[in-house]
Design an enzyme around this catalytic site. Structure first.
Site, PDB file in Angstrom:
ATOM      1  NE  ARG A  51      -1.697  -2.368   2.735  1.00 49.44           N
ATOM      2  CZ  ARG A  51      -1.783  -3.625   2.598  1.00 49.44           C
ATOM      3  NH1 ARG A  51      -2.951  -3.905   1.770  1.00 49.44           N
ATOM      4  NH2 ARG A  51      -1.251  -4.381   2.796  1.00 49.44           N
ATOM      5  CB  THR A  52       3.569   2.765   2.222  1.00 43.35           C
ATOM      6  OG1 THR A  52       2.760   2.213   3.446  1.00 43.35           O
ATOM      7  CG2 THR A  52       4.083   3.906   2.603  1.00 43.35           C
ATOM      8  CE  LYS A  81      27.133  -3.028  -6.174  1.00 44.63           C
ATOM      9  NZ  LYS A  81      27.397  -2.130  -7.380  1.00 44.63           N
ATOM     10  NE  ARG A 102       7.369   0.946   4.738  1.00 47.92           N
ATOM     11  CZ  ARG A 102       6.151   0.268   4.736  1.00 47.92           C
ATOM     12  NH1 ARG A 102       5.565  -0.900   4.386  1.00 47.92           N
ATOM     13  NH2 ARG A 102       4.939   0.982   5.176  1.00 47.92           N
ATOM     14  CG  HIS A 130       3.889   3.971   8.673  1.00 48.71           C
ATOM     15  ND1 HIS A 130       3.952   4.720   7.518  1.00 48.71           N
ATOM     16  CD2 HIS A 130       3.626   2.979   8.326  1.00 48.71           C
ATOM     17  CE1 HIS A 130       3.423   4.186   6.564  1.00 48.71           C
ATOM     18  NE2 HIS A 130       3.246   2.812   6.899  1.00 48.71           N
TER      19      HIS A 130
HETATM   20  C1  NCD Z   1       2.030  -1.052   8.271  1.00 49.28           C
HETATM   21  C2  NCD Z   1       3.371  -0.724   8.366  1.00 49.28           C
HETATM   22  O1  NCD Z   1       4.361  -1.122   7.475  1.00 49.28           O
HETATM   23  O2  NCD Z   1       4.082  -0.545   9.544  1.00 49.28           O
HETATM   24  N1  NCD Z   1       1.616  -1.344   6.865  1.00 49.28           N
HETATM   25  C3  NCD Z   1       1.346  -0.235   6.076  1.00 49.28           C
HETATM   26  O3  NCD Z   1       2.355   0.574   5.895  1.00 49.28           O
HETATM   27  N2  NCD Z   1      -0.016   0.047   5.774  1.00 49.28           N
HETATM   28  C4  NCD Z   1       1.540  -2.177   9.039  1.00 49.28           C
HETATM   29  C5  NCD Z   1       2.067  -3.365   9.073  1.00 49.28           C
HETATM   30  O4  NCD Z   1       3.026  -3.532   8.394  1.00 49.28           O
HETATM   31  O5  NCD Z   1       1.786  -4.116   9.887  1.00 49.28           O
END
Ligand code: NCD
Length: 301
Positions: A51-52, A81, A102, A130
């Site tokens: 999703r993100t 590397k 991320r 997040h």
């Molecule tokens: C979450 C995350 O990555 O922290 N997912 C997301 O971005 N919707 C929640 C998760 O991974 O459980």
């Protein structure tokens, strides 16, 4: 705002303005389709994501920007590397107008912002933050409830490692008269630092150990997955408790909404999906509009 690193950096006024923008984008997307013409956004993901990453990429492209991406930066970038995160950022900042990152390190977004010449947008850093998820969660609550002041929210599941919960409760704390219930196993309870944060902001926090302890007229049930990948000892981590099925949900009010950042495992049964209170797929869809709003604010004129 240049970098988007943490939920700490927002005010209620900023949120309300952003929510207005997101609503407008949802209503009249065409109006915004060229506002990032000529811009280039990098997505640099060292941890799995559906999703993100995709919603950021869709958001950027729907605003007219282009995208360059590494979906598995841990193995497919020069990190393999031995390149440091700082060096990777120093270089990629020269290619793009913003970097969406991320990473499994709690301080990764801060480290990236310390050397980046372009905005850094934190798309999940370790178990700490997040913030863009928290923004879309807040938007979804606002859209559904109309008002966030006076709200009662239960956060469920992995409150120890759940970064979405950690970022969300800080945004809830910007509003008045909010009560947060934390339903988790003892081993997954909310760390002291967040409880202290809520105390400082006059937010009532009520730790719970069963569904029965939650008020039946609670406004939001926000469930989460056990963050198994953050465990050193993975034995026993997969036990799912507090399973929300239709029968359990029906003990709550018709106004109680069910949210989840997704992906889910078994903590919400599929028989909840068809209930009109289940908002998690709508919430994920709002993620794209929220990220359009964020990119418009950071990169727009
Ligand atoms: C979450 C995350 O990555 O922290 N997912 C997301 O971005 N919707 C929640 C998760 O991974 O459980």
């Amino acid at each position: 705002m240049k970098h988007l690193i943490s939920s700490n950096q927002f005010t209620k006024e900023y949120l309300e303005e952003l929510f207005g923008l997101i609503k407008d984008i949802k209503n009249d997307e065409k109006k915004y389709s060229k506002i990032l013409d000529g811009k280039l956004v990098t997505t640099l993901f060292y941890e799995p994501s559906t999703r993100t990453r995709l919603s950021f990429e869709a958001a950027a492209q729907r605003l007219g920007a282009k995208i360059i991406s590494t979906e598995n930066a841990k193995e497919m970038s020069s990190a393999m590397k031995g390149e440091s995160l700082k060096d990777t950022i120093r270089v990629t900042a020269g290619y793009a107008d913003a970097i969406v990152i991320r990473h499994s390190d709690n301080d990764s977004a801060e480290v990236a912002s310390s050397v980046s010449t372009v905005p850094i947008i934190n798309a999940g850093s370790g178990s700490k933050e997040h913030p863009t998820q928290a923004l879309l969660d807040m938007y979804t609550i606002k859209e559904s409830k109309g008002n966030i002041d006076g709200i009662k929210v239960a956060v469920l599941g992995d409150l120890l490692y759940g970064r979405t919960v950690h970022s969300l409760i800080k945004l809830l704390a910007l509003y008045n008269d909010v009560t947060i219930y934390g339903l988790s196993r003892e081993t997954f309870k909310l760390p002291e630092e967040y409880i202290n944060y809520l105390n400082d902001k006059n937010v009532k926090y009520v730790p719970c150990s069963s569904f029965e302890e939650l008020p039946s007229d609670i406004d939001v049930l926000y469930h989460t997955r056990t963050q198994t990948e953050r465990f050193v000892d993975k034995s026993g981590a997969k036990v799912e408790e507090f399973i929300l099925n239709k029968e359990v949900l029906d003990r709550f009010s018709k106004q109680t909404i069910v949210m989840h950042p997704l992906p889910r495992n078994k903590e919400i049964s599929e028989d909840v999906d068809s209930d009109e209170r289940a908002l998690y797929f709508k919430q994920a869809h709002n993620g794209m509009y929220t990220r359009m709003g964020i990119l418009a604010k950071i990169l727009g004129e």
